[in-house]
Design a protein around this motif. Structure first.
Motif, PDB file in Angstrom:
ATOM      1  N   ASN A  33      -4.735  -7.486  19.183  1.00  0.00           N
ATOM      2  CA  ASN A  33      -5.587  -6.298  19.278  1.00  0.00           C
ATOM      3  C   ASN A  33      -5.410  -5.447  18.018  1.00  0.00           C
ATOM      4  O   ASN A  33      -4.495  -4.636  17.928  1.00  0.00           O
ATOM      5  N   TYR A  34      -6.288  -5.646  17.051  1.00  0.00           N
ATOM      6  CA  TYR A  34      -6.205  -4.918  15.786  1.00  0.00           C
ATOM      7  C   TYR A  34      -6.722  -3.490  15.924  1.00  0.00           C
ATOM      8  O   TYR A  34      -7.564  -3.203  16.784  1.00  0.00           O
ATOM      9  N   SER A  35      -6.239  -2.621  15.043  1.00  0.00           N
ATOM     10  CA  SER A  35      -6.753  -1.246  15.000  1.00  0.00           C
ATOM     11  C   SER A  35      -8.190  -1.266  14.493  1.00  0.00           C
ATOM     12  O   SER A  35      -8.620  -2.190  13.787  1.00  0.00           O
ATOM     13  N   THR A  36      -8.927  -0.241  14.842  1.00  0.00           N
ATOM     14  CA  THR A  36     -10.312  -0.107  14.369  1.00  0.00           C
ATOM     15  C   THR A  36     -10.352  -0.057  12.847  1.00  0.00           C
ATOM     16  O   THR A  36     -11.237  -0.632  12.218  1.00  0.00           O
ATOM     17  N   ALA A  37      -9.370   0.631  12.255  1.00  0.00           N
ATOM     18  CA  ALA A  37      -9.331   0.751  10.788  1.00  0.00           C
ATOM     19  C   ALA A  37      -9.213  -0.618  10.128  1.00  0.00           C
ATOM     20  O   ALA A  37      -9.880  -0.895   9.130  1.00  0.00           O
ATOM     21  N   MET A  38      -8.392  -1.495  10.705  1.00  0.00           N
ATOM     22  CA  MET A  38      -8.222  -2.831  10.126  1.00  0.00           C
ATOM     23  C   MET A  38      -9.499  -3.655  10.320  1.00  0.00           C
ATOM     24  O   MET A  38      -9.907  -4.379   9.411  1.00  0.00           O
ATOM     25  N   LYS A  39     -10.115  -3.540  11.479  1.00  0.00           N
ATOM     26  CA  LYS A  39     -11.367  -4.272  11.711  1.00  0.00           C
ATOM     27  C   LYS A  39     -12.456  -3.805  10.754  1.00  0.00           C
ATOM     28  O   LYS A  39     -13.229  -4.608  10.232  1.00  0.00           O
ATOM     29  N   ASP A  40     -12.517  -2.498  10.520  1.00  0.00           N
ATOM     30  CA  ASP A  40     -13.561  -1.944   9.651  1.00  0.00           C
ATOM     31  C   ASP A  40     -13.329  -2.234   8.174  1.00  0.00           C
ATOM     32  O   ASP A  40     -14.264  -2.176   7.377  1.00  0.00           O
ATOM     33  N   LYS A  41     -12.082  -2.532   7.796  1.00  0.00           N
ATOM     34  CA  LYS A  41     -11.780  -2.797   6.373  1.00  0.00           C
ATOM     35  C   LYS A  41     -12.500  -4.053   5.892  1.00  0.00           C
ATOM     36  O   LYS A  41     -13.011  -4.083   4.770  1.00  0.00           O
ATOM     37  N   GLY A  42     -12.561  -5.080   6.734  1.00  0.00           N
ATOM     38  CA  GLY A  42     -13.274  -6.309   6.365  1.00  0.00           C
ATOM     39  C   GLY A  42     -12.620  -7.036   5.203  1.00  0.00           C
ATOM     40  O   GLY A  42     -11.576  -6.656   4.710  1.00  0.00           O
ATOM     41  N   ASP A  60      -0.900  -7.689  -1.835  1.00  0.00           N
ATOM     42  CA  ASP A  60      -0.037  -6.881  -2.694  1.00  0.00           C
ATOM     43  C   ASP A  60      -0.324  -5.393  -2.505  1.00  0.00           C
ATOM     44  O   ASP A  60       0.589  -4.585  -2.364  1.00  0.00           O
ATOM     45  N   LYS A  61      -1.595  -5.027  -2.493  1.00  0.00           N
ATOM     46  CA  LYS A  61      -1.975  -3.617  -2.302  1.00  0.00           C
ATOM     47  C   LYS A  61      -1.545  -3.113  -0.928  1.00  0.00           C
ATOM     48  O   LYS A  61      -1.025  -2.008  -0.788  1.00  0.00           O
ATOM     49  N   PHE A  62      -1.767  -3.930   0.099  1.00  0.00           N
ATOM     50  CA  PHE A  62      -1.439  -3.514   1.459  1.00  0.00           C
ATOM     51  C   PHE A  62       0.072  -3.358   1.628  1.00  0.00           C
ATOM     52  O   PHE A  62       0.547  -2.391   2.225  1.00  0.00           O
ATOM     53  N   LEU A  63       0.842  -4.298   1.080  1.00  0.00           N
ATOM     54  CA  LEU A  63       2.295  -4.231   1.216  1.00  0.00           C
ATOM     55  C   LEU A  63       2.908  -3.088   0.412  1.00  0.00           C
ATOM     56  O   LEU A  63       4.030  -2.673   0.684  1.00  0.00           O
ATOM     57  N   THR A  64       2.182  -2.572  -0.575  1.00  0.00           N
ATOM     58  CA  THR A  64       2.667  -1.419  -1.334  1.00  0.00           C
ATOM     59  C   THR A  64       2.742  -0.190  -0.443  1.00  0.00           C
ATOM     60  O   THR A  64       3.735   0.531  -0.425  1.00  0.00           O
ATOM     61  N   ASP A  65       1.673   0.062   0.313  1.00  0.00           N
ATOM     62  CA  ASP A  65       1.591   1.245   1.173  1.00  0.00           C
ATOM     63  C   ASP A  65       0.555   0.976   2.267  1.00  0.00           C
ATOM     64  O   ASP A  65      -0.616   1.322   2.109  1.00  0.00           O
ATOM     65  N   PRO A  66       0.964   0.334   3.369  1.00  0.00           N
ATOM     66  CA  PRO A  66      -0.006  -0.067   4.394  1.00  0.00           C
ATOM     67  C   PRO A  66      -0.889   1.070   4.893  1.00  0.00           C
ATOM     68  O   PRO A  66      -2.106   0.942   4.959  1.00  0.00           O
ATOM     69  N   ARG A  67      -0.291   2.198   5.232  1.00  0.00           N
ATOM     70  CA  ARG A  67      -1.081   3.300   5.783  1.00  0.00           C
ATOM     71  C   ARG A  67      -1.896   4.022   4.724  1.00  0.00           C
ATOM     72  O   ARG A  67      -2.893   4.648   5.032  1.00  0.00           O
ATOM     73  N   GLY A  68      -1.472   3.914   3.462  1.00  0.00           N
ATOM     74  CA  GLY A  68      -2.261   4.500   2.382  1.00  0.00           C
ATOM     75  C   GLY A  68      -3.459   3.627   2.042  1.00  0.00           C
ATOM     76  O   GLY A  68      -4.533   4.129   1.721  1.00  0.00           O
ATOM     77  N   TYR A  69      -3.280   2.298   2.112  1.00  0.00           N
ATOM     78  CA  TYR A  69      -4.356   1.386   1.742  1.00  0.00           C
ATOM     79  C   TYR A  69      -5.363   1.193   2.875  1.00  0.00           C
ATOM     80  O   TYR A  69      -6.554   1.039   2.633  1.00  0.00           O
ATOM     81  N   VAL A  70      -4.872   1.202   4.109  1.00  0.00           N
ATOM     82  CA  VAL A  70      -5.776   1.116   5.264  1.00  0.00           C
ATOM     83  C   VAL A  70      -5.456   2.303   6.177  1.00  0.00           C
ATOM     84  O   VAL A  70      -4.702   2.163   7.145  1.00  0.00           O
ATOM     85  N   GLY A 130      -5.229   4.701   9.054  1.00  0.00           N
ATOM     86  CA  GLY A 130      -5.525   4.483  10.464  1.00  0.00           C
ATOM     87  C   GLY A 130      -4.973   3.182  11.004  1.00  0.00           C
ATOM     88  O   GLY A 130      -5.094   2.911  12.203  1.00  0.00           O
ATOM     89  N   THR A 131      -4.365   2.358  10.125  1.00  0.00           N
ATOM     90  CA  THR A 131      -3.773   1.117  10.617  1.00  0.00           C
ATOM     91  C   THR A 131      -2.633   1.438  11.578  1.00  0.00           C
ATOM     92  O   THR A 131      -1.958   2.452  11.438  1.00  0.00           O
ATOM     93  N   SER A 132      -2.425   0.564  12.545  1.00  0.00           N
ATOM     94  CA  SER A 132      -1.338   0.783  13.493  1.00  0.00           C
ATOM     95  C   SER A 132      -0.010   0.257  12.952  1.00  0.00           C
ATOM     96  O   SER A 132       1.021   0.420  13.584  1.00  0.00           O
ATOM     97  N   MET A 133      -0.031  -0.345  11.773  1.00  0.00           N
ATOM     98  CA  MET A 133       1.210  -0.847  11.170  1.00  0.00           C
ATOM     99  C   MET A 133       2.022   0.338  10.649  1.00  0.00           C
ATOM    100  O   MET A 133       1.541   1.117   9.827  1.00  0.00           O
ATOM    101  N   THR A 134       3.250   0.478  11.146  1.00  0.00           N
ATOM    102  CA  THR A 134       4.075   1.632  10.787  1.00  0.00           C
ATOM    103  C   THR A 134       5.043   1.347   9.648  1.00  0.00           C
ATOM    104  O   THR A 134       5.779   2.228   9.229  1.00  0.00           O
TER     105      THR A 134
END
Length: 199
Positions: free
Chosen positions: A116-125, A134-144, A146-150
């Motif tokens: 069950n992905y967050s809406t933000a992750m689904k909308d990122k496409g 690489d970008k996501f692992l730098t700062d998950p909540r900054g790059y996406v 609303g992501t539920s990844m903490t």
């Protein structure tokens, strides 16, 4: 008590008071601090010597393609252990707080069955390319946002490259590394670092 005695006592009090007042005025004159023209303290700030002088900015990391050429799968596997509380890595592994990461490189975002992905992750496409990971692992909540990844992210660029290099091996047919990352030494390493066997 006659008036003469009273006058002596009053004279002594007056003399003592006059002496103390004179001492007070004298010490104020000797030890009085200089009053500043304006209150506060001057803070010395070093100005640039030339108008062209610029504040030095932290260096941008090398592109992921160049870092992958120097990355190491074993280091990446070790660094990825911090992710194992939320993710599994083996083929067919269960989803936990986060989705299973087998085949993550080249996979469409928010596409792992049963998670069950967050809406933000689904909308990122889009897909999880080397650069996107690489970008996501730098700062998950900054790059996406609303992501539920903490997870706070991996600040060290070389460590992120190691992790991405390891993730790319988690597939039956791993996605080819970018051309820049395919140095002779890297090709030899990839021959040794084969994808983990399925259990």
């Amino acid at each position: 008590m006659d008036s003469f005695e009273i006058n002596k006592i009053l004279g002594a009090i007056l003399g003592t008071s006059t002496f103390l007042l004179a001492v007070n005025i004298g010490t104020d004159a000797i030890f009085a601090p200089d009053e500043p023209a304006k209150p506060g303290y001057d803070i010395a700030v070093q100005e640039p010597t030339t108008p062209e002088a610029k504040v030095e900015q932290p260096a941008e990391p090398e592109p992921i393609e160049q870092r992958l050429a120097k990355a190491n799968v074993e280091r990446g596997k070790s660094a990825a252990k911090k992710c194992s509380a939320c993710h599994t890595f083996e083929r067919g592994g269960p989803n936990r707080v986060g989705p299973n990461l087998w085949g993550i490189v080249g996979r469409r975002r928010a596409s792992e069955d049963g998670f069950n992905y967050s809406t933000a992750m689904k909308d990122k496409g889009g897909k999880w390319t080397f650069e996107e990971l690489d970008k996501f692992l730098t700062d998950p909540r900054g790059y996406v946002p609303g992501t539920s990844m903490t997870f706070a992210g991996i600040s060290r660029a070389s460590e992120r490259a190691d992790v991405v290099d390891y993730l790319h091996t988690l597939a039956d047919n791993p996605v080819s590394l970018p051309k820049t990352a395919e140095s002779p030494a890297k090709t030899q390493n990839n021959d040794k670092d084969t994808a983990p066997k399925a259990h």
